[in-house]
Design a protein around this motif. Structure first.
Motif, PDB file in Angstrom:
ATOM      1  N   TYR B  35      20.418  57.703  32.696  1.00  0.00           N
ATOM      2  CA  TYR B  35      19.953  58.592  31.464  1.00  0.00           C
ATOM      3  C   TYR B  35      18.806  57.733  30.752  1.00  0.00           C
ATOM      4  CZ  TYR B  35      22.585  55.005  29.235  1.00  0.00           C
ATOM      5  OH  TYR B  35      23.024  53.949  28.686  1.00  0.00           O
ATOM      6  N   GLY B  36      18.241  58.117  29.711  1.00  0.00           N
ATOM      7  CA  GLY B  36      17.084  57.742  29.044  1.00  0.00           C
ATOM      8  C   GLY B  36      17.614  56.639  27.950  1.00  0.00           C
ATOM      9  N   ASN B  37      18.185  57.590  27.123  1.00  0.00           N
ATOM     10  CA  ASN B  37      18.906  57.083  25.917  1.00  0.00           C
ATOM     11  C   ASN B  37      19.914  57.897  25.313  1.00  0.00           C
ATOM     12  OD1 ASN B  37      17.361  59.380  24.602  1.00  0.00           O
ATOM     13  ND2 ASN B  37      15.651  58.136  23.758  1.00  0.00           N
ATOM     14  N   THR B  82      14.467  63.432  24.462  1.00  0.00           N
ATOM     15  CA  THR B  82      13.930  63.836  25.666  1.00  0.00           C
ATOM     16  C   THR B  82      15.037  64.477  26.734  1.00  0.00           C
ATOM     17  OG1 THR B  82      14.003  62.125  27.097  1.00  0.00           O
ATOM     18  CG2 THR B  82      12.123  62.107  25.627  1.00  0.00           C
ATOM     19  N   ASP B  83      14.424  65.136  27.737  1.00  0.00           N
ATOM     20  CA  ASP B  83      15.211  65.776  28.691  1.00  0.00           C
ATOM     21  C   ASP B  83      16.155  64.549  29.327  1.00  0.00           C
ATOM     22  OD1 ASP B  83      13.453  64.535  30.160  1.00  0.00           O
ATOM     23  OD2 ASP B  83      12.724  66.391  31.445  1.00  0.00           O
ATOM     24  N   LYS B  84      15.787  63.236  29.186  1.00  0.00           N
ATOM     25  CA  LYS B  84      16.582  62.186  29.738  1.00  0.00           C
ATOM     26  C   LYS B  84      17.792  61.688  28.514  1.00  0.00           C
ATOM     27  CE  LYS B  84      14.114  61.621  33.482  1.00  0.00           C
ATOM     28  NZ  LYS B  84      13.375  62.832  33.182  1.00  0.00           N
ATOM     29  N   THR B  85      17.757  62.484  27.391  1.00  0.00           N
ATOM     30  CA  THR B  85      18.726  62.191  26.694  1.00  0.00           C
ATOM     31  C   THR B  85      19.943  62.517  26.528  1.00  0.00           C
ATOM     32  OG1 THR B  85      17.096  61.870  24.920  1.00  0.00           O
ATOM     33  CG2 THR B  85      19.113  62.249  24.033  1.00  0.00           C
ATOM     34  N   ILE B  86      21.082  61.767  26.239  1.00  0.00           N
ATOM     35  CA  ILE B  86      22.624  62.113  26.374  1.00  0.00           C
ATOM     36  C   ILE B  86      22.698  62.014  24.832  1.00  0.00           C
ATOM     37  CG2 ILE B  86      24.951  61.851  26.822  1.00  0.00           C
ATOM     38  CD1 ILE B  86      23.116  62.141  29.371  1.00  0.00           C
TER      39      ILE B  86
END
Lengths: 330, 330
Positions: B35-37, B82-86
């Protein structure tokens, strides 16, 4: 107008504007050298200013920015703070104890500090790595620091255009004060003895509403106030609002206005003592419409300065006196 | 003890503990996928819980964590999302309007959502990507989410040890309530009609002090309260404290205790109506001393539950009634 000196207003705003060139040179230098992340560190009013600037950064930038209360930072630390960090602080007196300690603390970690400092003979002037001198218009400092870092980060392409437009702020804010004065005097007369007043703001006016309620009215007028954000208002505070409760709304023109519209709609239904200060009521003729939201904190601060002048007089309570702050050892 | 059911207390805490295994499985899965952030998103009380957890993360982790008020996030956005966010949310009812809208909003950006949700038939259960069911002990949820992500990030090496120790929380918190009860009843009797009360907390109790003053006493008792952090107290609010002002301190055992000691020392000098609730006064026999700071929010919440029971009775004001919330269209 009572206790109003046009020349002083214009000069003060101009001296706020005048620091921007120095901010730009400094930020340009830091960006050229490279840095890891940014920490805005404040306490009380300067924390509120840092939060105002953060509000603008986070909705249009991916800058790696952290905002910390100085006392909390000293006590608790923050793992993101490193020797690659640029810390930004402000202190009018130049000796705010929590800020002095915070600067010492971040130096132990190798971070570098930019300080906007009023007193050029002060301890903070000696301690910080880069000084910007001045004590008027702190928001000129915080906003230009934030936007210049964003500009170097490839964001806020309007940077140069905005910096041209805000040259008109001194005359614009002078006119804001002239037009706001009667409403500010009415408000001061009506609520000068209110048992408690609820201040509500959102977006880039959340920090200012917090600051005005606490650092001006509590600290400088010893008036009971409570700040709550427009977002959280509906999750508790609404239940204590009744017909006689004094509610003051700070409405600006950023995207949080919809939240404040919801608050406004609600409080008018249940309180007969609502006062609204709305930046939209004021002309900014020489400034592009699209910057009104970004500049709302300047406008609201100008309005509040007129409120303070009238409260000081009507309450016969000089803004400079303190009951405890710097009077008592604690 | 008035309105006290040991069995219910133990069962409620145990059901809080019971979600931790599910949290771990879920976070393990997410960390495996990458995941991103992280975004903790709440409103009112859930925002306060998110802030409590953030307080623990930022002083011992470099997790890329953002904490957002749901209404502000919807209105203003956040460039880091973003689309990497949880995204992590909580809703007891499962239909909190701002949270529902926030979930829709973050989904438009492609983010994934973990929800701790009370009502299993609710709209939020359908909307979120990963559900943890339950409505007791929200802090078990926020803390275990935070610590499990830290653990996978190579931080908080005590993770497994702590998770063993907190198995003793149900019986510990039951005893806390028994020992706190008399003091809570005294406080409720003395201040049940106070015109305004000042709640002060710092560190990982700042969120709880904010929450108790607003989401419990304002919302559920229609009592006037103001929260201020121990750090900011000295930058405004101190000036309105006099002999008769009711001040309530929430003292915990994390590194912010020094800030609260300073507040405590000051307020005892100028107010004759200071009440201190201090987690240090309570035994946690089966839990390692070194975790007391981390677990202070559980202890203070247990104490406050006894305050609420007594206020509800002495004020003859059921905690469940609302004047406006979900009663009026706004």
């Amino acid at each position: 107008m009572f206790n109003f000196n046009e020349k002083v207003v214009l000069e003060t705003e101009q001296s706020g504007l005048d620091i921007i060139k120095k901010v730009e040179q400094l930020v340009d230098h830091i960006c050229q050298e490279g840095y890891g992340n940014l920490f805005f560190v404040g306490i009380g009013g300067t924390f509120a200013y840092a939060k105002q600037a953060e509000s603008i950064v986070k909705c249009q930038s991916t800058l790696n920015l952290h905002v910390e209360n100085a006392a909390d930072l000293i006590a608790l630390g923050n793992y993101h703070l490193t020797d690659k960090t640029i810390v930004i602080i402000e202190s009018k007196s130049g000796d705010t104890p929590e800020i002095v300690k915070a600067v010492d603390y971040v130096h132990t970690l190798g971070a570098k500090v930019i300080g906007y400092i009023g007193n050029s003979e002060s301890i903070l002037c000696k301690k910080v790595d880069h000084v910007i001198h001045g004590n008027s218009g702190p928001y000129y400092f915080w906003l230009s620091v934030a936007l210049r870092f964003m500009y170097h980060h490839g964001e806020f392409g309007d940077y140069h255009d905005l910096m041209q437009e805000i040259q008109h702020l001194p005359s614009t804010l002078l006119n804001v004060q002239k037009h706001a004065d009667l409403g500010c005097e009415d408000y001061a007369e009506k609520y000068k003895d209110a048992p408690i007043q609820y201040f509500i703001g959102s977006g880039n006016l959340e920090g200012w509403a917090y600051c005005y309620a606490m650092c001006i009215l509590e600290e400088m007028q010893w008036m009971r106030t409570k700040f709550v954000s427009g977002a959280d208002f509906f999750h508790g505070t609404l239940e204590v609002i009744d017909r006689d409760t004094c509610v003051i709304l700070f409405k600006g023109e950023d995207n949080a206005r919809s939240i404040m519209d919801r608050v406004h709609n609600f409080v008018e239904k249940v309180s007969a003592n609502v006062t609204v200060f709305d930046t939209k009521d004021y002309a900014m003729d020489k400034i592009n419409e699209k910057y009104r939201g970004l500049l709302s904190p300047f406008v609201m601060r100008a309005i509040c300065q007129r409120i303070s002048v009238h409260l000081e007089h009507k309450r016969r309570h000089p803004l400079d006196i303190r009951r405890y702050y710097r009077c008592l050892d604690y």
